[in-house]
Structure formats: structure tokens, C-alpha cells
Design a protein around this motif. Structure first.
Motif, short mmCIF file in Angstrom:
data_model
loop_
_atom_site.label_atom_id
_atom_site.label_comp_id
_atom_site.label_asym_id
_atom_site.label_seq_id
_atom_site.Cartn_x
_atom_site.Cartn_y
_atom_site.Cartn_z
N VAL A 25 4.40 -9.01 2.41
CA VAL A 25 3.36 -9.77 3.12
C VAL A 25 2.89 -8.96 4.32
CG1 VAL A 25 2.87 -11.84 4.48
CG2 VAL A 25 4.14 -12.02 2.32
N LYS A 26 3.82 -8.59 5.15
CA LYS A 26 3.57 -7.64 6.25
C LYS A 26 4.66 -6.59 6.04
CE LYS A 26 2.84 -7.09 11.08
NZ LYS A 26 3.70 -6.87 12.18
N PRO A 27 4.32 -5.53 5.30
CA PRO A 27 5.37 -4.62 4.83
C PRO A 27 6.36 -4.18 5.91
CG PRO A 27 3.27 -4.01 3.88
CD PRO A 27 2.99 -5.08 4.91
N VAL A 28 7.64 -4.41 5.59
CA VAL A 28 8.71 -3.95 6.47
C VAL A 28 8.79 -2.43 6.37
CG1 VAL A 28 9.99 -6.11 6.31
CG2 VAL A 28 10.47 -4.28 4.69
N GLY A 29 9.56 -1.83 7.25
CA GLY A 29 9.60 -0.37 7.37
C GLY A 29 9.79 0.39 6.08
N PHE A 30 10.81 0.07 5.30
CA PHE A 30 11.06 0.87 4.09
C PHE A 30 9.99 0.64 3.03
CE2 PHE A 30 13.35 -2.99 2.95
CZ PHE A 30 13.13 -3.12 1.58
N VAL A 31 9.38 -0.55 3.00
CA VAL A 31 8.29 -0.80 2.06
C VAL A 31 7.05 -0.01 2.50
CG1 VAL A 31 6.74 -2.56 1.11
CG2 VAL A 31 9.18 -3.05 1.38
N ARG A 32 6.77 -0.06 3.78
CA ARG A 32 5.65 0.69 4.35
C ARG A 32 5.81 2.19 4.07
NH1 ARG A 32 5.91 -1.73 8.86
NH2 ARG A 32 7.31 -0.26 9.86
N ASP A 33 7.02 2.69 4.28
CA ASP A 33 7.28 4.11 4.02
C ASP A 33 7.08 4.45 2.55
OD1 ASP A 33 7.93 4.37 6.69
OD2 ASP A 33 10.11 4.38 6.34
N CYS A 34 7.50 3.56 1.68
CA CYS A 34 7.34 3.78 0.24
C CYS A 34 5.86 3.88 -0.13
CB CYS A 34 8.02 2.65 -0.53
SG CYS A 34 7.97 2.83 -2.31
N PHE A 35 5.06 2.92 0.37
CA PHE A 35 3.62 2.96 0.09
C PHE A 35 2.99 4.23 0.64
CE2 PHE A 35 3.30 -1.99 0.27
CZ PHE A 35 3.88 -2.09 -0.98
N ASP A 36 3.38 4.59 1.85
CA ASP A 36 2.84 5.82 2.46
C ASP A 36 3.27 7.06 1.69
OD1 ASP A 36 1.33 4.73 4.55
OD2 ASP A 36 3.03 4.73 5.94
N ASP A 37 4.53 7.10 1.26
CA ASP A 37 5.07 8.28 0.57
C ASP A 37 4.34 8.58 -0.73
OD1 ASP A 37 6.85 8.62 2.63
OD2 ASP A 37 8.59 7.87 1.52
N PRO A 41 -3.34 3.61 -0.84
CA PRO A 41 -4.25 3.27 0.28
C PRO A 41 -3.87 1.96 0.97
CG PRO A 41 -5.48 3.83 -1.72
CD PRO A 41 -4.04 3.72 -2.11
N ARG A 42 -3.81 2.00 2.29
CA ARG A 42 -3.44 0.81 3.07
C ARG A 42 -4.37 -0.36 2.81
NH1 ARG A 42 -0.04 1.37 7.96
NH2 ARG A 42 0.96 3.40 7.73
N ALA A 43 -5.61 -0.10 2.50
CA ALA A 43 -6.58 -1.18 2.25
C ALA A 43 -6.18 -2.04 1.06
CB ALA A 43 -7.97 -0.59 2.03
N TYR A 44 -5.33 -1.53 0.20
CA TYR A 44 -4.94 -2.26 -1.02
C TYR A 44 -3.48 -2.71 -1.02
CZ TYR A 44 -9.40 -0.52 -2.61
OH TYR A 44 -10.73 -0.24 -2.71
N TRP A 45 -2.79 -2.56 0.07
CA TRP A 45 -1.39 -2.98 0.13
C TRP A 45 -1.24 -4.48 -0.14
CZ3 TRP A 45 1.44 -0.37 4.84
CH2 TRP A 45 1.51 1.02 4.62
N TRP A 46 -2.25 -5.25 0.22
CA TRP A 46 -2.19 -6.70 0.06
C TRP A 46 -1.98 -7.12 -1.39
CZ3 TRP A 46 -5.55 -9.14 -3.15
CH2 TRP A 46 -6.69 -8.43 -3.53
N VAL A 47 -2.37 -6.29 -2.37
CA VAL A 47 -2.30 -6.69 -3.78
C VAL A 47 -0.86 -6.88 -4.27
CG1 VAL A 47 -4.48 -5.55 -4.35
CG2 VAL A 47 -2.35 -4.37 -4.79
N PHE A 48 0.09 -6.23 -3.62
CA PHE A 48 1.47 -6.31 -4.09
C PHE A 48 2.08 -7.70 -3.96
CE2 PHE A 48 0.89 -1.78 -3.33
CZ PHE A 48 1.31 -1.28 -4.55
#
Length: 118
Positions: A25-37, A41-48
Motif C-alpha cells: 500500500v505504502k511500500p515498506v523498505g524492502f518492497v521499495r528496494d525490490c521495485f527499485d532494483d 516505474p514508481r508511477a505504477y507501484w500502486w498496481v501491486f
């Protein structure tokens, strides 16, 4: 098709998907790192979040309507195959690939097999 038997793998996988959805929902650190790695695109993180919630709902409904449960399981298998592809493409060969993507692929495939094939 008779009801899924046993249903406990669907329940476990649904619980994991709901937990994962909450973390997205509001990606925690390790989820955010995974998406970034993987360069997602951050604009589409909401789809998960909705993808994982819908998967969990499908798994729960699948305890009584096995065609929906099978579709949800197979959808998760495809999702995690694509996730593995994203990690390989990004040359992200660490924990994100081996624990998260491959681990969840094995759980999803295992739930499919145990509940619908065996």
C-alpha cells in the motif's frame, strides 16, 4: 470439478497475498528496494496492491468454486514467472530473486498442485 481438496494451501497463499498487499500500500523498505532494483516505474507501484488483493479473494472463493481458485493459482504462477524475468533482466540475483520471487513461485505452484492436481 469438485471443490478444492485440500483447501489449506489456498488459505495459506491467500493470507500471504493479503499480507504482501498490505506491505505494498505504502511500500515498506524492502518492497521499495525490490521495485527499485528491477527498475519498475514508481508511477505504477500502486498496481501491486489490487493485484494481490484480487488474487487473495480468488483463492478464498476458490475453496468453494474450484475453477476460480485454479485461475487464481495459475495467475500467481504467471505473476511470479514474470517477476523472476524482471529480476533476471535487471541482474538482481540476490534475496529478492531467490527468496521472494522463486520462493513464491514454488508456493504458488505447490498450492496449485496440492489443491487441484493431486
Amino acid at each position: 470439478m469438485d471443490s478444492a481438496d485440500p483447501t489449506w494451501p489456498l488459505f495459506v497463499l491467500a493470507a500471504i497475498q493479503l499480507g504482501d498487499a498490505a506491505l505494498c500500500v505504502k511500500p515498506v523498505g524492502f518492497v521499495r528496494d525490490c521495485f527499485d532494483d528491477v527498475g519498475f516505474p514508481r508511477a505504477y507501484w500502486w498496481v501491486f496492491t489490487p493485484i494481490k488483493v484480487v488474487a487473495a479473494i480468488g483463492l478464498v472463493i476458490g475453496m468453494w468454486v474450484p475453477e476460480i481458485g485454479l485461475a487464481a493459482c495459475l495467475g500467481l504462477v504467471v505473476y511470479f514467472v514474470l517477476a523472476i524475468g524482471a529480476h533476471v533482466r535487471a541482474r538482481d540475483f540476490g534475496r529478492n530473486l531467490f527468496v521472494n520471487a522463486i520462493g513464491m513461485l514454488l508456493l504458488s505452484a505447490g498450492a496449485t498442485y496440492v489443491s487441484f492436481v493431486s
